[in-house]
Motif scaffolding. Structure first.
Motif, PDB file in Angstrom:
ATOM      1  N   MET A 164       0.819  -1.192   0.000  1.00  0.00           N
ATOM      2  CA  MET A 164       0.000   0.000   0.000  1.00  0.00           C
ATOM      3  C   MET A 164       0.866   1.260   0.000  1.00  0.00           C
ATOM      4  SD  MET A 164      -3.189  -0.966   2.510  1.00  0.00           S
ATOM      5  CE  MET A 164      -4.016   0.575   2.267  1.00  0.00           C
ATOM      6  N   LEU A 165       1.964   1.210   0.736  1.00  0.00           N
ATOM      7  CA  LEU A 165       2.858   2.365   0.787  1.00  0.00           C
ATOM      8  C   LEU A 165       3.467   2.635  -0.590  1.00  0.00           C
ATOM      9  CD1 LEU A 165       4.310   4.579   2.365  1.00  0.00           C
ATOM     10  CD2 LEU A 165       6.046   2.902   2.971  1.00  0.00           C
ATOM     11  N   ALA A 166       3.937   1.581  -1.253  1.00  0.00           N
ATOM     12  CA  ALA A 166       4.516   1.740  -2.591  1.00  0.00           C
ATOM     13  C   ALA A 166       3.481   2.268  -3.569  1.00  0.00           C
ATOM     14  CB  ALA A 166       5.084   0.407  -3.080  1.00  0.00           C
ATOM     15  N   GLY A 167       2.263   1.738  -3.496  1.00  0.00           N
ATOM     16  CA  GLY A 167       1.195   2.216  -4.366  1.00  0.00           C
ATOM     17  C   GLY A 167       0.870   3.673  -4.094  1.00  0.00           C
ATOM     18  N   GLY A 168       0.801   4.036  -2.817  1.00  0.00           N
ATOM     19  CA  GLY A 168       0.529   5.418  -2.454  1.00  0.00           C
ATOM     20  C   GLY A 168       1.601   6.364  -2.951  1.00  0.00           C
ATOM     21  N   LEU A 169       2.859   5.954  -2.820  1.00  0.00           N
ATOM     22  CA  LEU A 169       3.962   6.790  -3.314  1.00  0.00           C
ATOM     23  C   LEU A 169       3.918   6.915  -4.832  1.00  0.00           C
ATOM     24  CD1 LEU A 169       6.859   5.613  -0.983  1.00  0.00           C
ATOM     25  CD2 LEU A 169       5.768   7.874  -1.025  1.00  0.00           C
ATOM     26  N   ALA A 170       3.584   5.825  -5.517  1.00  0.00           N
ATOM     27  CA  ALA A 170       3.457   5.889  -6.978  1.00  0.00           C
ATOM     28  C   ALA A 170       2.373   6.886  -7.364  1.00  0.00           C
ATOM     29  CB  ALA A 170       3.136   4.501  -7.543  1.00  0.00           C
ATOM     30  N   GLY A 171       1.241   6.827  -6.675  1.00  0.00           N
ATOM     31  CA  GLY A 171       0.162   7.767  -6.944  1.00  0.00           C
ATOM     32  C   GLY A 171       0.570   9.197  -6.655  1.00  0.00           C
ATOM     33  N   MET A 172       1.306   9.406  -5.580  1.00  0.00           N
ATOM     34  CA  MET A 172       1.738  10.746  -5.210  1.00  0.00           C
ATOM     35  C   MET A 172       2.649  11.345  -6.283  1.00  0.00           C
ATOM     36  SD  MET A 172       3.775  12.033  -1.818  1.00  0.00           S
ATOM     37  CE  MET A 172       5.348  11.406  -2.340  1.00  0.00           C
ATOM     38  N   PHE A 173       3.583  10.553  -6.781  1.00  0.00           N
ATOM     39  CA  PHE A 173       4.520  11.086  -7.763  1.00  0.00           C
ATOM     40  C   PHE A 173       3.865  11.308  -9.122  1.00  0.00           C
ATOM     41  CE2 PHE A 173       7.705   9.305  -4.767  1.00  0.00           C
ATOM     42  CZ  PHE A 173       8.301  10.512  -4.443  1.00  0.00           C
ATOM     43  N   GLN A 174       2.875  10.495  -9.473  1.00  0.00           N
ATOM     44  CA  GLN A 174       2.257  10.687 -10.779  1.00  0.00           C
ATOM     45  C   GLN A 174       1.392  11.944 -10.820  1.00  0.00           C
ATOM     46  OE1 GLN A 174      -1.173   9.685 -12.201  1.00  0.00           O
ATOM     47  NE2 GLN A 174      -1.910  10.077 -10.163  1.00  0.00           N
ATOM     48  N   ILE A 175       0.879  12.401  -9.661  1.00  0.00           N
ATOM     49  CA  ILE A 175       0.051  13.608  -9.697  1.00  0.00           C
ATOM     50  C   ILE A 175       0.868  14.858  -9.985  1.00  0.00           C
ATOM     51  CG2 ILE A 175      -1.741  12.660  -8.215  1.00  0.00           C
ATOM     52  CD1 ILE A 175      -0.648  14.411  -5.953  1.00  0.00           C
ATOM     53  N   ILE A 176       2.162  14.794  -9.753  1.00  0.00           N
ATOM     54  CA  ILE A 176       3.015  15.944 -10.079  1.00  0.00           C
ATOM     55  C   ILE A 176       2.924  16.245 -11.573  1.00  0.00           C
ATOM     56  CG2 ILE A 176       5.425  16.721 -10.206  1.00  0.00           C
ATOM     57  CD1 ILE A 176       5.861  15.079  -7.574  1.00  0.00           C
ATOM     58  N   VAL A 177       2.759  15.211 -12.374  1.00  0.00           N
ATOM     59  CA  VAL A 177       2.640  15.380 -13.820  1.00  0.00           C
ATOM     60  C   VAL A 177       1.184  15.551 -14.236  1.00  0.00           C
ATOM     61  CG1 VAL A 177       3.015  14.253 -16.046  1.00  0.00           C
ATOM     62  CG2 VAL A 177       4.747  14.076 -14.259  1.00  0.00           C
ATOM     63  N   THR A 178       0.283  14.761 -13.673  1.00  0.00           N
ATOM     64  CA  THR A 178      -1.091  14.759 -14.172  1.00  0.00           C
ATOM     65  C   THR A 178      -1.912  15.968 -13.750  1.00  0.00           C
ATOM     66  OG1 THR A 178      -1.890  13.405 -12.322  1.00  0.00           O
ATOM     67  CG2 THR A 178      -1.201  12.250 -14.330  1.00  0.00           C
ATOM     68  N   THR A 179      -1.649  16.553 -12.596  1.00  0.00           N
ATOM     69  CA  THR A 179      -2.454  17.690 -12.147  1.00  0.00           C
ATOM     70  C   THR A 179      -2.392  18.856 -13.125  1.00  0.00           C
ATOM     71  OG1 THR A 179      -2.286  17.034  -9.836  1.00  0.00           O
ATOM     72  CG2 THR A 179      -2.862  19.326 -10.260  1.00  0.00           C
ATOM     73  N   PRO A 180      -1.196  19.298 -13.545  1.00  0.00           N
ATOM     74  CA  PRO A 180      -1.178  20.400 -14.523  1.00  0.00           C
ATOM     75  C   PRO A 180      -1.842  20.020 -15.847  1.00  0.00           C
ATOM     76  CG  PRO A 180       0.998  20.086 -13.573  1.00  0.00           C
ATOM     77  CD  PRO A 180       0.149  18.955 -13.100  1.00  0.00           C
ATOM     78  N   MET A 181      -1.661  18.766 -16.283  1.00  0.00           N
ATOM     79  CA  MET A 181      -2.268  18.352 -17.553  1.00  0.00           C
ATOM     80  C   MET A 181      -3.784  18.371 -17.468  1.00  0.00           C
ATOM     81  SD  MET A 181       0.237  15.410 -19.107  1.00  0.00           S
ATOM     82  CE  MET A 181      -0.192  14.211 -17.873  1.00  0.00           C
ATOM     83  N   GLU A 182      -4.337  17.887 -16.348  1.00  0.00           N
ATOM     84  CA  GLU A 182      -5.788  17.891 -16.191  1.00  0.00           C
ATOM     85  C   GLU A 182      -6.323  19.315 -16.130  1.00  0.00           C
ATOM     86  OE1 GLU A 182      -7.537  15.395 -13.227  1.00  0.00           O
ATOM     87  OE2 GLU A 182      -6.222  13.720 -13.720  1.00  0.00           O
ATOM     88  N   LEU A 183      -5.629  20.182 -15.404  1.00  0.00           N
ATOM     89  CA  LEU A 183      -6.083  21.555 -15.303  1.00  0.00           C
ATOM     90  C   LEU A 183      -6.022  22.249 -16.664  1.00  0.00           C
ATOM     91  CD1 LEU A 183      -7.189  23.711 -13.429  1.00  0.00           C
ATOM     92  CD2 LEU A 183      -4.855  24.469 -13.050  1.00  0.00           C
TER      93      LEU A 183
END
Length: 161
Positions: free
Chosen positions: A1-20
């Motif tokens: 769960m920790l690894a999955g959570g960290l993967a999700g955290m790092f991917q939002i650095i890229v996806t948040t600006p793209m979604e916005l």
């Protein structure tokens, strides 16, 4: 769960600006965000949704994948269809589970929705999300299973650099 959570955290650095940016392009003229900070508007909502999704998805996929038959080559890898099915089911289930976390001002909005429409309303759009996410993750796991990246990069499967 920790690894999955960290993967999700790092991917939002890229996806948040793209979604916005996608939303701004769809609403041209209605919104005007400035600078790098403006690209991360809604970060907390995206963080809650994507990190939680990854924390559910990866362990659930691993569990489902472990239940299926293995290849007979001694590698211990699941057969192709097991990984595909595990990706479909884990992707659909995880996307359903995080549907209430999607959107801005999650807690205030969800409180109003619960009061006015009831708990089922928190999952509006879940079916559409599941129809997108299930095949996406089924395909992603299949691509990983087949070793497409390793073939492109000329790396033997299972060999770490």
């Amino acid at each position: 769960m920790l690894a999955g959570g960290l993967a999700g955290m790092f991917q939002i650095i890229v996806t948040t600006p793209m979604e916005l940016l996608k939303i701004q392009m769809q609403n041209q003229g209605r919104t005007n965000e400035n600078g790098i900070a403006g690209l991360y508007k809604g970060l907390s909502s995206t963080f809650a949704r994507d990190v939680t999704f990854s924390m559910i998805y990866f362990p659930f996929f691993a569990y489902l994948d472990s239940l299926g038959p293995r290849k007979g080559d001694g590698s211990g890898d699941a057969v192709f269809w097991t990984s595909f099915a595990a990706g479909l089911l884990a992707g659909a289930s995880s996307s359903f589970a995080v549907t209430p976390l999607d959107g801005s001002s999650i807690f205030q909005t969800n409180k109003k929705i619960l009061k006015m429409e009831g708990p089922r309303a928190l999952f509006k759009g879940a079916a559409c999300r599941m129809m997108v996410m299930a095949p996406l993750f089924g395909i992603a796991q299949t691509v990983y299973y087949v070793g497409v990246a390793e073939k492109i990069l000329g790396i033997e499967k299972g060999v770490h650099i």
